[in-house]
Design an enzyme around this catalytic site. Sequence first.
Site, mmCIF file in Angstrom:
data_model
loop_
_atom_site.group_PDB
_atom_site.id
_atom_site.type_symbol
_atom_site.label_atom_id
_atom_site.label_comp_id
_atom_site.label_asym_id
_atom_site.label_seq_id
_atom_site.Cartn_x
_atom_site.Cartn_y
_atom_site.Cartn_z
ATOM 1 N N ASP A 137 0.821 -1.051 -0.038
ATOM 2 C CA ASP A 137 -0.022 0.062 0.007
ATOM 3 C C ASP A 137 0.831 1.500 0.033
ATOM 4 O OD1 ASP A 137 -3.111 0.905 0.572
ATOM 5 O OD2 ASP A 137 -1.668 2.193 1.710
ATOM 6 N N ASN B 174 -2.496 13.352 -3.675
ATOM 7 C CA ASN B 174 -3.869 13.927 -4.154
ATOM 8 C C ASN B 174 -4.024 15.335 -3.906
ATOM 9 O OD1 ASN B 174 -4.310 11.582 -6.061
ATOM 10 N ND2 ASN B 174 -5.400 10.533 -4.594
ATOM 11 N N HIS C 296 -5.153 14.955 -8.370
ATOM 12 C CA HIS C 296 -5.585 13.735 -8.864
ATOM 13 C C HIS C 296 -4.606 13.202 -10.035
ATOM 14 C CE1 HIS C 296 -8.493 12.583 -5.917
ATOM 15 N NE2 HIS C 296 -8.917 14.059 -6.161
ATOM 16 N N ASP D 71 -2.550 9.898 -9.769
ATOM 17 C CA ASP D 71 -2.872 8.701 -10.970
ATOM 18 C C ASP D 71 -1.548 8.394 -11.480
ATOM 19 O OD1 ASP D 71 -5.639 8.485 -10.579
ATOM 20 O OD2 ASP D 71 -6.127 9.870 -12.432
ATOM 21 N N GLU E 239 -4.904 2.754 -3.487
ATOM 22 C CA GLU E 239 -3.535 2.612 -3.516
ATOM 23 C C GLU E 239 -3.010 1.236 -3.146
ATOM 24 O OE1 GLU E 239 -4.289 4.934 0.044
ATOM 25 O OE2 GLU E 239 -5.152 4.801 -1.984
#
Length: 382
Positions: free
Chosen positions: A260, A268, A273, A277, A303
Site C-alpha cells: 500500500d 492527491n 489527482h 494517477d 492504492e
Amino acid sequence: MSSPNQYFVLIVPACAALLGMAMIYCWSRLRDHRYLLWIASGYISTAIPLGIHSLMPNEHLARWTVPLSTMYLFGVWALAHGVAVRFGGRSAPRLAGTIMFITLGGLFYFSQIHDDLWLRLQILGWSLALLIALPAKSILLSSRTRPIPLAALLRASYLTTLLYAFFRALALTTLIPREIQPDLTQSGFWLLMLAANMFISIWIALAILTSTAMSIVQTLDHERSQDPLTRLLNRRAFFEQVKKRLERYGHTGWAVIICDLDHFKIVNDTWGHAAGDRALKEFGALLARTVRQDDLAARFGGEEFVLLIRSTSLHTAVLVAERLRSSAMNLHIPATAHTLTASFGVVQLNSNGDINQAIEQADRLLYEAKHAGRNKVIWKAS
C-alpha cells in the site's frame, strides 16, 4: 448463354460484393481493425469487373480492358494488403504500383493498339498472382508479441489463394488456346474458375471475420480483467488466475505480498489527482516489471496492490518485497516533490494454506507496517 449459367455467373460477384459490404459494416463498428476496410475494398473492386466480364462477349472486352483491369489489380492488391496488415506486415505498395503500371501499359497496348485477348489474359493473370505474392514473407513468417487468433488458418487461407492465383495463371497459359473462342466467358473453364473464386472468397471471409470476432472477445475479456489505470489485474481476475495457478501447481511454493502506498492522500491533496494517477501508474509498472511468468500482480483498489509470486521460502518473498520497497523510493513522479514509499505485508503459503486467509493475514501485517512507521516490510508464514 443458358439461363442457369447466367444466374450462376451473377451469383459469384454478388456474393463477393455482399462479403465486402459485410466487412465494411464490421469496420464501421470496429474502426481500429482497418484491415477489414482493405479486404472489403478488395472484394468489391474485384466483384464489379468479374460480373461485367462474365456477361460481356469477347468482342467488347478490348474497349473495357484498362478500366476493368485496374479494378482487378487494385482489388487483388487490397485483399493481399489487408491480410498482411492483419499480421502486422505490409505488401510493398511501391512495388505493387510498379507492377500495376507496367501491367496496365501492356494491357493498353494489346487492347487498343494490337488487339490480342490471349496475351491480355496472360499479362493480367500473372500480374494478379505477383500482387498476391508481394506480402508472402510478412504473412507466412510473421511473429507477433500478441498472437493472432486463428493465425494458422489465416496463413493457410492466404497460401491457398496464392497457390490458386499461380495455378490459374498457369492454366490460362496452357489450357486456353491461342485463338480464343467467342464464348470464353460462357465456357466450362470460366464457370470452374468462378466456382473456385467463390469458394476461396467465402473461405477467406469466414477466416477473417472469425479471427476478428475472436480478437474482440479476447480484447473484451482482457479489458474486463484489467485495472484501467495500472493495466494490472483487477480483484476479480486476480482470484480467477490464483485458482488456476493453485490447481495447476499446488499450494506450496507461493507467497502473498500486499503493499500500500504511504501517505497517498497527500499526493492527491497537494498536487492533484493527475499526479496521484501518475504515481499509481508508475508503481503498477514497477510491479509489472518485477513479476515473472507465473506470478500475478493486481490492484485491489485505491492504492492497495496484491502479488502472488512463486517463492520457495519466506526469505525469498521478503527479498522481493524489500526490492520493491527500495525501488519505489526511486520512482519519479512528474510535477511533485514527493518521495514515494510503500508498506508491505508478506505471507508464505503452506500445503494447507488458503489464499483468502493468506491475504487477510498479509493485510494485517501491512497495517502493522503502517503503524510501525511505514516504508517497511513485515512478514509471517501462513
